[in-house]
Design an enzyme around this catalytic site. Structure first.
Site, PDB file in Angstrom:
ATOM      1  N   LYS A   1      -9.357  77.312 -39.589  1.00  0.00           N
ATOM      2  CA  LYS A   1      -9.982  78.478 -39.054  1.00  0.00           C
ATOM      3  C   LYS A   1     -11.358  78.378 -38.182  1.00  0.00           C
ATOM      4  O   LYS A   1     -12.271  78.177 -38.714  1.00  0.00           O
ATOM      5  CB  LYS A   1     -10.240  79.463 -40.193  1.00  0.00           C
ATOM      6  CG  LYS A   1     -10.394  81.025 -40.235  1.00  0.00           C
ATOM      7  CD  LYS A   1     -10.811  81.520 -38.977  1.00  0.00           C
ATOM      8  CE  LYS A   1     -12.210  81.954 -39.136  1.00  0.00           C
ATOM      9  NZ  LYS A   1     -13.010  82.303 -38.201  1.00  0.00           N
TER      10      LYS A   1
ATOM     11  N   GLY B   1     -21.507  76.365 -41.009  1.00  0.00           N
ATOM     12  CA  GLY B   1     -21.759  77.519 -40.299  1.00  0.00           C
ATOM     13  C   GLY B   1     -23.126  78.143 -40.932  1.00  0.00           C
ATOM     14  O   GLY B   1     -23.948  77.140 -41.360  1.00  0.00           O
ATOM     15  N   SER B   2     -23.302  79.381 -40.977  1.00  0.00           N
ATOM     16  CA  SER B   2     -24.821  79.725 -41.251  1.00  0.00           C
ATOM     17  C   SER B   2     -24.992  79.909 -42.775  1.00  0.00           C
ATOM     18  O   SER B   2     -23.888  79.711 -43.608  1.00  0.00           O
ATOM     19  CB  SER B   2     -24.914  81.282 -40.748  1.00  0.00           C
ATOM     20  OG  SER B   2     -23.860  82.120 -41.315  1.00  0.00           O
ATOM     21  N   THR B   3     -26.238  79.683 -43.232  1.00  0.00           N
ATOM     22  CA  THR B   3     -26.506  79.761 -44.562  1.00  0.00           C
ATOM     23  C   THR B   3     -26.122  81.073 -45.418  1.00  0.00           C
ATOM     24  O   THR B   3     -25.616  80.890 -46.461  1.00  0.00           O
ATOM     25  CB  THR B   3     -28.037  79.428 -44.910  1.00  0.00           C
ATOM     26  OG1 THR B   3     -28.270  78.089 -44.386  1.00  0.00           O
ATOM     27  CG2 THR B   3     -28.490  79.483 -46.126  1.00  0.00           C
ATOM     28  N   GLU B   4     -26.104  82.136 -44.698  1.00  0.00           N
ATOM     29  CA  GLU B   4     -25.967  83.437 -45.173  1.00  0.00           C
ATOM     30  C   GLU B   4     -24.309  83.442 -45.492  1.00  0.00           C
ATOM     31  O   GLU B   4     -24.076  83.765 -46.689  1.00  0.00           O
ATOM     32  CB  GLU B   4     -26.148  84.376 -44.308  1.00  0.00           C
ATOM     33  CG  GLU B   4     -26.098  85.793 -44.528  1.00  0.00           C
ATOM     34  CD  GLU B   4     -26.104  86.756 -43.440  1.00  0.00           C
ATOM     35  OE1 GLU B   4     -26.326  86.175 -42.126  1.00  0.00           O
ATOM     36  OE2 GLU B   4     -25.904  87.884 -43.467  1.00  0.00           O
TER      37      GLU B   4
ATOM     38  N   GLY C   1     -22.570  80.783 -45.986  1.00  0.00           N
ATOM     39  CA  GLY C   1     -22.497  79.683 -46.972  1.00  0.00           C
ATOM     40  C   GLY C   1     -22.634  80.161 -48.428  1.00  0.00           C
ATOM     41  O   GLY C   1     -21.871  79.857 -49.273  1.00  0.00           O
TER      42      GLY C   1
ATOM     43  N   GLU D   1     -21.880  72.675 -44.723  1.00  0.00           N
ATOM     44  CA  GLU D   1     -23.036  72.235 -43.858  1.00  0.00           C
ATOM     45  C   GLU D   1     -23.595  73.438 -42.989  1.00  0.00           C
ATOM     46  O   GLU D   1     -22.918  74.264 -42.358  1.00  0.00           O
ATOM     47  CB  GLU D   1     -22.270  71.565 -42.920  1.00  0.00           C
ATOM     48  CG  GLU D   1     -21.428  70.043 -43.201  1.00  0.00           C
ATOM     49  CD  GLU D   1     -22.237  69.045 -43.814  1.00  0.00           C
ATOM     50  OE1 GLU D   1     -23.438  69.118 -43.451  1.00  0.00           O
ATOM     51  OE2 GLU D   1     -21.770  68.132 -44.423  1.00  0.00           O
TER      52      GLU D   1
ATOM     53  N   CYS E   1     -27.184  72.251 -35.096  1.00  0.00           N
ATOM     54  CA  CYS E   1     -27.598  72.594 -36.545  1.00  0.00           C
ATOM     55  C   CYS E   1     -29.039  71.850 -37.007  1.00  0.00           C
ATOM     56  O   CYS E   1     -29.874  72.211 -37.541  1.00  0.00           O
ATOM     57  CB  CYS E   1     -26.817  72.349 -37.637  1.00  0.00           C
ATOM     58  SG  CYS E   1     -26.195  70.548 -37.428  1.00  0.00           S
TER      59      CYS E   1
ATOM     60  N   GLU F   1     -34.253  79.915 -38.734  1.00  0.00           N
ATOM     61  CA  GLU F   1     -33.465  79.317 -37.567  1.00  0.00           C
ATOM     62  C   GLU F   1     -32.896  80.254 -36.709  1.00  0.00           C
ATOM     63  O   GLU F   1     -32.726  81.195 -36.378  1.00  0.00           O
ATOM     64  CB  GLU F   1     -32.025  78.804 -38.234  1.00  0.00           C
ATOM     65  CG  GLU F   1     -31.199  77.988 -37.447  1.00  0.00           C
ATOM     66  CD  GLU F   1     -29.722  77.682 -37.977  1.00  0.00           C
ATOM     67  OE1 GLU F   1     -29.539  78.496 -38.666  1.00  0.00           O
ATOM     68  OE2 GLU F   1     -29.609  76.373 -38.040  1.00  0.00           O
TER      69      GLU F   1
HETATM   70  P1  NAD Z   1     -21.183  81.559 -39.140  1.00  0.00           P
HETATM   71  O1  NAD Z   1     -21.512  81.365 -40.481  1.00  0.00           O
HETATM   72  O2  NAD Z   1     -21.158  83.139 -38.506  1.00  0.00           O
HETATM   73  O3  NAD Z   1     -19.630  81.520 -38.768  1.00  0.00           O
HETATM   74  C1  NAD Z   1     -18.713  80.157 -39.050  1.00  0.00           C
HETATM   75  C2  NAD Z   1     -17.481  80.425 -39.441  1.00  0.00           C
HETATM   76  O4  NAD Z   1     -17.188  81.103 -40.700  1.00  0.00           O
HETATM   77  C3  NAD Z   1     -16.576  81.235 -38.369  1.00  0.00           C
HETATM   78  O5  NAD Z   1     -15.203  80.503 -38.021  1.00  0.00           O
HETATM   79  C4  NAD Z   1     -16.578  82.550 -38.935  1.00  0.00           C
HETATM   80  O6  NAD Z   1     -15.474  83.263 -38.522  1.00  0.00           O
HETATM   81  C5  NAD Z   1     -16.311  82.090 -40.322  1.00  0.00           C
HETATM   82  N1  NAD Z   1     -16.752  83.440 -41.217  1.00  0.00           N
HETATM   83  C6  NAD Z   1     -17.849  84.370 -41.185  1.00  0.00           C
HETATM   84  N2  NAD Z   1     -17.922  85.003 -42.236  1.00  0.00           N
HETATM   85  C7  NAD Z   1     -17.354  84.467 -43.135  1.00  0.00           C
HETATM   86  C8  NAD Z   1     -16.918  84.691 -44.596  1.00  0.00           C
HETATM   87  N3  NAD Z   1     -17.699  85.554 -45.019  1.00  0.00           N
HETATM   88  N4  NAD Z   1     -16.167  83.619 -45.324  1.00  0.00           N
HETATM   89  C9  NAD Z   1     -15.273  82.736 -44.803  1.00  0.00           C
HETATM   90  N5  NAD Z   1     -15.665  82.669 -43.145  1.00  0.00           N
HETATM   91  C10 NAD Z   1     -16.547  83.269 -42.706  1.00  0.00           C
HETATM   92  O7  NAD Z   1     -21.703  80.381 -38.190  1.00  0.00           O
HETATM   93  P2  NAD Z   1     -21.876  80.597 -36.587  1.00  0.00           P
HETATM   94  O8  NAD Z   1     -22.876  81.692 -36.364  1.00  0.00           O
HETATM   95  O9  NAD Z   1     -20.653  80.306 -36.027  1.00  0.00           O
HETATM   96  O10 NAD Z   1     -22.631  79.017 -36.508  1.00  0.00           O
HETATM   97  C11 NAD Z   1     -23.913  78.968 -36.437  1.00  0.00           C
HETATM   98  C12 NAD Z   1     -24.309  78.240 -37.713  1.00  0.00           C
HETATM   99  O11 NAD Z   1     -23.753  77.069 -37.852  1.00  0.00           O
HETATM  100  C13 NAD Z   1     -26.008  78.133 -37.755  1.00  0.00           C
HETATM  101  O12 NAD Z   1     -26.473  78.559 -38.795  1.00  0.00           O
HETATM  102  C14 NAD Z   1     -25.932  76.405 -37.661  1.00  0.00           C
HETATM  103  O13 NAD Z   1     -27.170  75.831 -38.428  1.00  0.00           O
HETATM  104  C15 NAD Z   1     -24.818  76.186 -38.640  1.00  0.00           C
HETATM  105  N6  NAD Z   1     -24.259  74.836 -38.277  1.00  0.00           N
HETATM  106  C16 NAD Z   1     -24.550  73.927 -39.140  1.00  0.00           C
HETATM  107  C17 NAD Z   1     -24.096  72.393 -39.070  1.00  0.00           C
HETATM  108  C18 NAD Z   1     -24.325  71.427 -40.133  1.00  0.00           C
HETATM  109  O14 NAD Z   1     -23.811  70.356 -39.857  1.00  0.00           O
HETATM  110  N7  NAD Z   1     -24.956  71.774 -41.145  1.00  0.00           N
HETATM  111  C19 NAD Z   1     -23.286  72.166 -37.673  1.00  0.00           C
HETATM  112  C20 NAD Z   1     -23.211  73.321 -36.764  1.00  0.00           C
HETATM  113  C21 NAD Z   1     -23.537  74.644 -37.245  1.00  0.00           C
END
Ligand code: NAD
Length: 501
Positions: A195, A247-250, A252, A269, A303, A403
Site C-alpha cells: 500500500k 510513516g508518522s508516529t501518530e 504508527g 519505522e 526521517c 518533527e
Molecule cells: P503517514 O503516516 O501520513 O502515511 C504513511 C502511509 O500510511 C501512507 O501510505 C498512508 O496512506 C498510510 N496511512 C495513513 N493513515 C493510516 C492508518 N490510519 N492506517 C494505516 N495506514 C495509514 O506518513 P507520511 O506523511 O507519508 O510520511 C512522513 C512520516 O514518515 C514522517 O513522520 C517520517 O519521519 C516518517 N518516516 C520514517 C522513516 C523511518 O525509517 N523511521 C522513514 C521515512 C519516513
C-alpha cells in the site's frame, strides 16, 4: 502480463502527465481497475500539474488481495520454491531495477520531487542493492539444534514465513523504502500486499510489474493504491499476519492499536528529531557542510534528517553564519533541472505545515537568519520552500521538539558537553543522532549516551542494507535491514522429537 501505462520520459515533457491510462491494482497476478472503478489524481510537486489517475481500492479489493496473498502462501510454486531459486528471483528483480533505472528515477522525480541526481544516485541503486543483499540471505536462513535437557529428545528450530504481510509506505523515498520491506519479506517466502503512499505511488506500481517480470509467482506480490482507508482496512484484516509500516508516529500509534485484533506482528519505522551535536573541537567547515546536507537532503523530508543542532557556545555564531550562507546558496528548482540542489516539498498541505512551524518559531522568539518563506517567481506554482535557519533556539520551542520534515535548521547553544546527552535525549523520538568531533573519547562517550537507533559520527545519515535501521522510543518498533529484518519476517518454530524406540 505487465500492463505498464507509463509514458516514457522522452514522450512526456516537464509539465505533461506520465500516465497514459489510469494506474491499476495488482491482485492475484491480474491488473484491474478495482471494484468501484473510482480513481484519484496524483500530482507533480514541482508544478502542481496532474501526472495521471490512479485506481482507488476499496474494502472488497482489500479482501480480494488478502485472499490472493493467502492462496499464494500455500501455492507450491512459491511455498516450495528452493531458497536458491528464490535468490535468483530476487537477483533478477535487482537487475531489472537497474535496467529500468532511468525510467524509475524519472518517475520518482516527477512524483516525489527529489532531484534526478538523487533519484538516479540514491533511490534506484539503493533499491537494487537491497534486493541483492537479501538475495544472498535466502540460502542462509538457518535454524539450530537446541541443547535441551529432556531425556532422549531432539529439539531443533525452523524459521518459517510470518505469512501475509501488509507493507505500508510513506511518500519521502517511495521506491527505496518499499524495497526495505519487500526484499526481506520475499527472501523469507512471505506474500505481500503493498500500500504505497497516495501522493507517490508510481514507482511502486512499476516495481510490482518488474517483480512479475522477474518471475515472482502470481499472488505473491499484490498492490493496492488508495488513501489511509486502504491502510486501515489492511491493518484491521484478520487475514493479514504482519504489518510493516513506515510513516508518522501518530499513524504508527493507531496501527499498534488496530492490529491488536489478531495480534499481528508489527514493525514500525516512525518519525524522528535527530539531535546533532557539534563539539568545540569539531572541524567546523566539515561539520557545517555535513550538517547542512544532513538537514536539507531531499528538502528535509528524511526521517533521520538532522533537525536540531546543539553547538558549543564558543562556536555557535560562526556555525550559524556559515550554515546560513551554505543553505541560502542552495539552488531550488524542479528535480528534472540539472542545476537543482533542492526540489519541492511533496504537497501544498505539507508546505503549509512546514510554514506553520516556521511561523511558530518566530512567534516563540527564535531569530530567523535566512529563508522562512515559500519560493516565488518561476517556482511559485510548485511547493518550494526556502531553506531556513533559526538562531537562538531553546529546548522548549516547538521547532526544537516536533518533527517538521522540511528544510529547517534550528540552532541551539550549549555550555557543558556533560549535559548534552540529557538534552538530546529529552525527546519522544530516538531514530538517529549525529556527532561532530575530532575527539575519540567524545565520539564514543556520546554515541553510547544518546538514545537513538543509529548514531552517525562525522558523517551524513546514510543507511546501508547490512546495518540495522529503526528507532528507540516513539521512533518505532523493531528493526529493518541486515539480519534483523529476517527476524521480522519469520516465525521461529521449535520441533521436539522423542527418540525412544
Ligand atoms: P503517514 O503516516 O501520513 O502515511 C504513511 C502511509 O500510511 C501512507 O501510505 C498512508 O496512506 C498510510 N496511512 C495513513 N493513515 C493510516 C492508518 N490510519 N492506517 C494505516 N495506514 C495509514 O506518513 P507520511 O506523511 O507519508 O510520511 C512522513 C512520516 O514518515 C514522517 O513522520 C517520517 O519521519 C516518517 N518516516 C520514517 C522513516 C523511518 O525509517 N523511521 C522513514 C521515512 C519516513
Amino acid at each position: 502480463m505487465a500492463v505498464s501505462t507509463f509514458l516514457r520520459p522522452q514522450e512526456s515533457g516537464p509539465d505533461s502527465p506520465v500516465l497514459e491510462k489510469p494506474g491499476r491494482l495488482l491482485i492475484g497476478g491480474e491488473w484491474g481497475p478495482g471494484t468501484s472503478g473510482r480513481t484519484f489524481t496524483t500530482y507533480d510537486p514541482a508544478t502542481a500539474a496532474p501526472l495521471g489517475e490512479l485506481a482507488e481500492a476499496d474494502a472488497s479489493d482489500v479482501d480480494a488481495a488478502v485472499d490472493a496473498a493467502r492462496k499464494a502462501l500455500r501455492d507450491p510454486e512459491w511455498a516450495q520454491m528452493s531458497p536458491a531459486a528464490r535468490a535468483r528471483v530476487l537477483w533478477r528483480i535487482a537487475d531489472l531495477i537497474e535496467a529500468n533505472g532511468d525510467e524509475l528515477a524519472y518517475l520518482e522525480t516527477r512524483d516525489q520531487g527529489q532531484p534526478l541526481g538523487v533519484a538516479r544516485g540514491v533511490s534506484v541503486p539503493g533499491a537494487a542493492e537491497h534486493f541483492r543483499y537479501y538475495a544472498g540471505w535466502t540460502t542462509k536462513i538457518e535454524g539450530a539444534t537446541s541443547p535441551i535437557s529432556l531425556p532422549n529428545t531432539l529439539h531443533y528450530t525452523r524459521r518459517e514465513p510470518v505469512g501475509v504481510c501488509a507493507l505500508i509506505t510513506p511518500w519521502n523515498f517511495p521506491l527505496m523504502i518499499l524495497t526495505w520491506k519487500l526484499a526481506p519479506a520475499l527472501a523469507c517466502a512471505n506474500t505481500v500486499i503493498i500500500k504505497p503512499a497516495e501522493q507517490t505511488s508510481l514507482t511502486a506500481l512499476r516495481l510490482a510489474e518488474l517483480c512479475l517480470e522477474a518471475g515472482v509467482p502470481e499472488g505473491v506480490v499484490n498492490l493496492l493504491t488508495g488513501g489511509p482507508e486502504v491502510g486501515r482496512a489492511l491493518v484491521a484484516h484478520a487475514g493479514v499476519d504482519k504489518v510493516s509500516f513506515t510513516g508518522s508516529t501518530e499513524v504508527g500509534r493507531e496501527i499498534m492499536r488496530s492490529s491488536a485484533g489478531n495480534l499481528k506482528r508489527v514493525t514500525l519505522e516512525l518519525g524522528g528529531k535527530t539531535p546533532t551535536i557539534v563539539a568545540h573541537d569539531a572541524d567546523l567547515d566539515r561539520a557545517v557542510a555535513g550538517c547542512v546536507q544532513g538537514a536539507l537532503f531531499n528538502s528535509g523530508q528524511v526521517c533521520a534528517a538532522y533537525s536540531r543542532f546543539y553547538v558549543d557556545r564558543s562556536r555557535v555564531d560562526e556555525f550559524t553564519e556559515k550554515a546560513a550562507a551554505a543553505a541560502a546558496a542552495l539552488r531550488l528548482g524542479p528535480g528534472l533541472a540539472d542545476t537543482t540542489d533542492l526540489g519541492p516539498l511533496v504537497t501544498e498541505e505539507h508546505l503549509r505545515s512546514v510554514d506553520g512551524y516556521v511561523r511558530t518559531g518566530v512567534e516563540q522568539g527564535a531569530e530567523l537568519v535566512t529563508g522562512g518563506r515559500r519560493a516565488d517567481g518561476d517556482l511559485e506554482k510548485g511547493f518550494f520552500y526556502r531553506p531556513t535557519v533559526f538562531a537562538g533556539v531553546t529546548d522548549d520551542m516547538t521547532i526544537a521538539r516536533e518533527e517538521i520534515f522540511g528544510p529547517v535548521i534550528p540552532v541551539l547553544a550549549y555550555d557543558d558537553l556533560d549535559d548534552i546527552a540529557d538534552r538530546a535525549n529529552d525527546s519522544e523520538f530516538g531514530l538517529a543522532a549525529s556527532i561532530w568531533t575530532k575527539d575519540l573519547s567524545t565520539a564514543h562517550t556520546l554515541a553510547a549516551a544518546v538514545r537513538a537507533g543509529s548514531v552517525f559520527v562525522n558523517m551524513l545519515h546514510v543507511p546501508d542494507a547490512a546495518a540495522p535501521w529503526g528507532g528507540f522510543k516513539a521512533s518505532g518498533v523493531g528493526r529493518e535491514m541486515g539480519p534483523y529484518a529476517l527476524e521480522a519476517y519469520t516465525e521461529v518454530k521449535g520441533v521436539f522429537v522423542n527418540l525412544d524406540r
